[in-house]
Design a protein around this motif. Sequence first.
Motif, PDB file in Angstrom:
ATOM      1  N   VAL A 108       0.872  -1.172   0.000  1.00 13.37           N
ATOM      2  CA  VAL A 108       0.000   0.000   0.000  1.00 13.37           C
ATOM      3  C   VAL A 108       0.911   1.225   0.000  1.00 13.37           C
ATOM      4  CG1 VAL A 108      -1.716   1.363   1.251  1.00 13.37           C
ATOM      5  CG2 VAL A 108      -1.898  -1.137   1.190  1.00 13.37           C
ATOM      6  N   LEU A 109       0.851   1.989  -1.069  1.00 11.23           N
ATOM      7  CA  LEU A 109       1.620   3.222  -1.208  1.00 11.23           C
ATOM      8  C   LEU A 109       0.652   4.381  -0.981  1.00 11.23           C
ATOM      9  CD1 LEU A 109       4.356   4.540  -2.040  1.00 11.23           C
ATOM     10  CD2 LEU A 109       3.512   4.515  -4.403  1.00 11.23           C
ATOM     11  N   PHE A 110       0.870   5.156   0.074  1.00  9.28           N
ATOM     12  CA  PHE A 110      -0.057   6.225   0.409  1.00  9.28           C
ATOM     13  C   PHE A 110       0.655   7.572   0.426  1.00  9.28           C
ATOM     14  CE2 PHE A 110       1.816   5.115   4.459  1.00  9.28           C
ATOM     15  CZ  PHE A 110       1.908   6.322   5.148  1.00  9.28           C
ATOM     16  N   VAL A 111      -0.116   8.617   0.156  1.00  7.13           N
ATOM     17  CA  VAL A 111       0.404   9.981   0.137  1.00  7.13           C
ATOM     18  C   VAL A 111      -0.297  10.755   1.238  1.00  7.13           C
ATOM     19  CG1 VAL A 111       0.774  12.054  -1.246  1.00  7.13           C
ATOM     20  CG2 VAL A 111       0.699   9.807  -2.367  1.00  7.13           C
ATOM     21  N   GLY A 112       0.466  11.246   2.214  1.00 12.58           N
ATOM     22  CA  GLY A 112      -0.139  11.968   3.326  1.00 12.58           C
ATOM     23  C   GLY A 112       0.859  12.221   4.426  1.00 12.58           C
ATOM     24  N   GLY A 113       0.347  12.347   5.650  1.00 10.24           N
ATOM     25  CA  GLY A 113       1.182  12.558   6.819  1.00 10.24           C
ATOM     26  C   GLY A 113       0.928  11.492   7.853  1.00 10.24           C
ATOM     27  N   ASP A 114       1.233  11.801   9.115  1.00  7.74           N
ATOM     28  CA  ASP A 114       1.109  10.795  10.165  1.00  7.74           C
ATOM     29  C   ASP A 114      -0.328  10.321  10.353  1.00  7.74           C
ATOM     30  OD1 ASP A 114       3.773  10.491  10.937  1.00  7.74           O
ATOM     31  OD2 ASP A 114       3.710  12.260  12.205  1.00  7.74           O
ATOM     32  N   GLY A 115      -1.300  11.246  10.227  1.00 10.23           N
ATOM     33  CA  GLY A 115      -2.694  10.836  10.381  1.00 10.23           C
ATOM     34  C   GLY A 115      -3.104   9.810   9.345  1.00 10.23           C
ATOM     35  N   THR A 116      -2.662  10.019   8.122  1.00 10.32           N
ATOM     36  CA  THR A 116      -2.952   9.055   7.057  1.00 10.32           C
ATOM     37  C   THR A 116      -2.250   7.735   7.329  1.00 10.32           C
ATOM     38  OG1 THR A 116      -2.968  10.954   5.555  1.00 10.32           O
ATOM     39  CG2 THR A 116      -3.064   8.763   4.550  1.00 10.32           C
ATOM     40  N   ALA A 117      -1.023   7.808   7.820  1.00  9.16           N
ATOM     41  CA  ALA A 117      -0.272   6.581   8.147  1.00  9.16           C
ATOM     42  C   ALA A 117      -1.014   5.757   9.197  1.00  9.16           C
ATOM     43  CB  ALA A 117       1.128   6.936   8.635  1.00  9.16           C
ATOM     44  N   VAL A 118      -1.579   6.435  10.191  1.00  7.11           N
ATOM     45  CA  VAL A 118      -2.350   5.735  11.224  1.00  7.11           C
ATOM     46  C   VAL A 118      -3.566   5.064  10.603  1.00  7.11           C
ATOM     47  CG1 VAL A 118      -3.741   6.025  13.312  1.00  7.11           C
ATOM     48  CG2 VAL A 118      -1.557   7.233  13.082  1.00  7.11           C
ATOM     49  N   ASP A 119      -4.278   5.772   9.730  1.00  7.69           N
ATOM     50  CA  ASP A 119      -5.454   5.192   9.070  1.00  7.69           C
ATOM     51  C   ASP A 119      -5.094   3.928   8.292  1.00  7.69           C
ATOM     52  OD1 ASP A 119      -7.120   7.216   9.992  1.00  7.69           O
ATOM     53  OD2 ASP A 119      -6.757   8.487   8.239  1.00  7.69           O
ATOM     54  N   VAL A 120      -3.990   3.989   7.550  1.00  7.57           N
ATOM     55  CA  VAL A 120      -3.573   2.837   6.736  1.00  7.57           C
ATOM     56  C   VAL A 120      -3.156   1.672   7.629  1.00  7.57           C
ATOM     57  CG1 VAL A 120      -1.874   1.999   5.069  1.00  7.57           C
ATOM     58  CG2 VAL A 120      -2.874   4.284   4.794  1.00  7.57           C
ATOM     59  N   ALA A 121      -2.323   1.954   8.627  1.00  5.97           N
ATOM     60  CA  ALA A 121      -1.805   0.886   9.490  1.00  5.97           C
ATOM     61  C   ALA A 121      -2.916   0.213  10.284  1.00  5.97           C
ATOM     62  CB  ALA A 121      -0.743   1.446  10.433  1.00  5.97           C
ATOM     63  N   GLU A 122      -3.824   1.013  10.856  1.00  2.00           N
ATOM     64  CA  GLU A 122      -4.897   0.422  11.653  1.00  2.00           C
ATOM     65  C   GLU A 122      -5.846  -0.396  10.795  1.00  2.00           C
ATOM     66  OE1 GLU A 122      -5.160   3.626  15.370  1.00  2.00           O
ATOM     67  OE2 GLU A 122      -6.738   3.604  13.838  1.00  2.00           O
ATOM     68  N   THR A 123      -6.096   0.048   9.584  1.00  2.00           N
ATOM     69  CA  THR A 123      -6.999  -0.702   8.701  1.00  2.00           C
ATOM     70  C   THR A 123      -6.364  -2.027   8.279  1.00  2.00           C
ATOM     71  OG1 THR A 123      -7.910   1.380   7.881  1.00  2.00           O
ATOM     72  CG2 THR A 123      -8.371  -0.592   6.598  1.00  2.00           C
ATOM     73  N   LEU A 124      -5.090  -2.020   7.951  1.00  2.00           N
ATOM     74  CA  LEU A 124      -4.420  -3.272   7.601  1.00  2.00           C
ATOM     75  C   LEU A 124      -4.434  -4.242   8.779  1.00  2.00           C
ATOM     76  CD1 LEU A 124      -1.358  -1.986   5.537  1.00  2.00           C
ATOM     77  CD2 LEU A 124      -3.371  -3.204   4.674  1.00  2.00           C
ATOM     78  N   ALA A 125      -4.254  -3.702   9.996  1.00  2.00           N
ATOM     79  CA  ALA A 125      -4.295  -4.557  11.181  1.00  2.00           C
ATOM     80  C   ALA A 125      -5.689  -5.142  11.386  1.00  2.00           C
ATOM     81  CB  ALA A 125      -3.861  -3.759  12.408  1.00  2.00           C
ATOM     82  N   GLU A 126      -6.723  -4.311  11.181  1.00  2.00           N
ATOM     83  CA  GLU A 126      -8.103  -4.790  11.308  1.00  2.00           C
ATOM     84  C   GLU A 126      -8.403  -5.894  10.307  1.00  2.00           C
ATOM     85  OE1 GLU A 126     -10.391  -1.309  10.683  1.00  2.00           O
ATOM     86  OE2 GLU A 126      -9.786  -0.353  12.565  1.00  2.00           O
ATOM     87  N   CYS A 127      -7.817  -5.789   9.115  1.00  2.00           N
ATOM     88  CA  CYS A 127      -8.035  -6.793   8.071  1.00  2.00           C
ATOM     89  C   CYS A 127      -7.185  -8.036   8.291  1.00  2.00           C
ATOM     90  CB  CYS A 127      -7.709  -6.199   6.703  1.00  2.00           C
ATOM     91  SG  CYS A 127      -8.823  -4.874   6.196  1.00  2.00           S
ATOM     92  N   ASN A 128      -6.324  -7.978   9.320  1.00  2.00           N
ATOM     93  CA  ASN A 128      -5.457  -9.105   9.648  1.00  2.00           C
ATOM     94  C   ASN A 128      -4.598  -9.520   8.456  1.00  2.00           C
ATOM     95  OD1 ASN A 128      -4.419 -10.964  11.494  1.00  2.00           O
ATOM     96  ND2 ASN A 128      -5.854 -12.570  10.850  1.00  2.00           N
ATOM     97  N   ARG A 129      -4.086  -8.505   7.756  1.00  2.00           N
ATOM     98  CA  ARG A 129      -3.248  -8.760   6.597  1.00  2.00           C
ATOM     99  C   ARG A 129      -1.877  -8.121   6.799  1.00  2.00           C
ATOM    100  NH1 ARG A 129      -5.864 -10.066   1.864  1.00  2.00           N
ATOM    101  NH2 ARG A 129      -3.745 -10.488   1.145  1.00  2.00           N
ATOM    102  N   GLU A 130      -0.824  -8.892   6.628  1.00  2.00           N
ATOM    103  CA  GLU A 130       0.528  -8.372   6.785  1.00  2.00           C
ATOM    104  C   GLU A 130       1.035  -7.803   5.452  1.00  2.00           C
ATOM    105  OE1 GLU A 130       3.128 -11.189   8.574  1.00  2.00           O
ATOM    106  OE2 GLU A 130       1.999 -11.260  10.466  1.00  2.00           O
ATOM    107  N   ILE A 131       0.295  -6.859   4.944  1.00  2.00           N
ATOM    108  CA  ILE A 131       0.672  -6.178   3.700  1.00  2.00           C
ATOM    109  C   ILE A 131       1.569  -4.995   4.076  1.00  2.00           C
ATOM    110  CG2 ILE A 131      -0.183  -4.865   1.724  1.00  2.00           C
ATOM    111  CD1 ILE A 131      -2.819  -6.461   2.005  1.00  2.00           C
ATOM    112  N   PRO A 132       2.719  -4.843   3.472  1.00  2.00           N
ATOM    113  CA  PRO A 132       3.581  -3.704   3.799  1.00  2.00           C
ATOM    114  C   PRO A 132       2.982  -2.394   3.305  1.00  2.00           C
ATOM    115  CG  PRO A 132       4.533  -4.973   2.002  1.00  2.00           C
ATOM    116  CD  PRO A 132       3.362  -5.765   2.511  1.00  2.00           C
TER     117      PRO A 132
END
Length: 358
Positions: A108-132
């Motif tokens: 997952v390549l995202f464009v943003g700041g720390d808030g966006t990083a939190v959104d991406v990381a928490e969603t991947l964790a919720e999906c139980n997927r170890e996607i970088p």
Amino acid sequence: MRRVGFVVNPIAGMGGRVGLKGTDGKVAEARERGAEPRAPERAREALQSLAATEVDIELLVAGGAMGETVVTEAGFEYETVSDPPGETSAADTRDAVRAFATTGVDLVLFVGGDGTAVDVAETLAECNREIPMLGVPAGVKIYSSVFAVSPRAAGRIAATFERTATREVNDIDEAAYRSGEVTSELKGLAEVPVAEELQSSKQLSGGSVATLAAGVAADVEAGVTYVLGPGSTLGAIKRELGFDGSPLGVDVWRAGEEGGELLVRDGSADEILDSLDEHSVVMVSPIGGQGFVFGRGNQQLSPAVLRQSGIEIVASRSKLDDIGVLRVDTGDRDLDEDLRGWRKVRIGRVERRLLKVV
């Protein structure tokens, strides 16, 4: 073939140039102050770099301004996985990431700041997927270690990485940040590509700068306009100069024969530019642990301001020992290139050390 999920936070970084120190809850105010979107241009740079690798990339993108628009302009073939509304939110970022996880991507390549990083990381964790995940830096504050050092570096890394490692996702309270309180909070851990061009987590501690501040204050020249950046090191210098500066903003102070005059406190890029004269010096301190001199937390120091001013870098010895090199990310590629090379950094009352801007 590498499958990359690409999502853009289109409002990330808008508050930086106009002195808001962040965009959370401040989009309307940023626009009223004349802020321009920063994230789309950062996204274009990353995509250009991605294309230049000539690696076979399959892009899955969020719709509209959250990815599809800029990907279309870059000439990539893509598949759209979401249809966000005109006014986007963090929920739209999370929806796109869930779609990436469900469909299956290699990154997952995202464009943003720390808030966006939190959104991406928490969603991947919720999906139980170890996607970088990998961030293209576009926010005002970037404390996490999941970002590349520049958009172009992000594109290269996305195409060529071979392994991943666990890194920190951090964020701070923007309301407290605007009032001068900086507390970084660990929000999670994420798998991130291993590469040399990743930035470190922002360090918040450092050694005494009293001697450095006293030396700077003793050497100010009457008639010179000093543009003083944010941070604790510059805060000590502002106090030594005898004025109550903005702890996390940019202040403009003109030295006189006796004392000086505070021209701008916590200024925007335009306010700072309007206060400059032919004898102006921008004074900044690199971010601990990262080495960024421009482009992280001080976007008010715009390319126009920097081109019209001299530059002095100050830092404690301990901070430089932890950094190794300095970095710049002004959003102006030509200016970044001009700033690169060896620079003298003031570390004490009279002492200076050479450090390279890379």
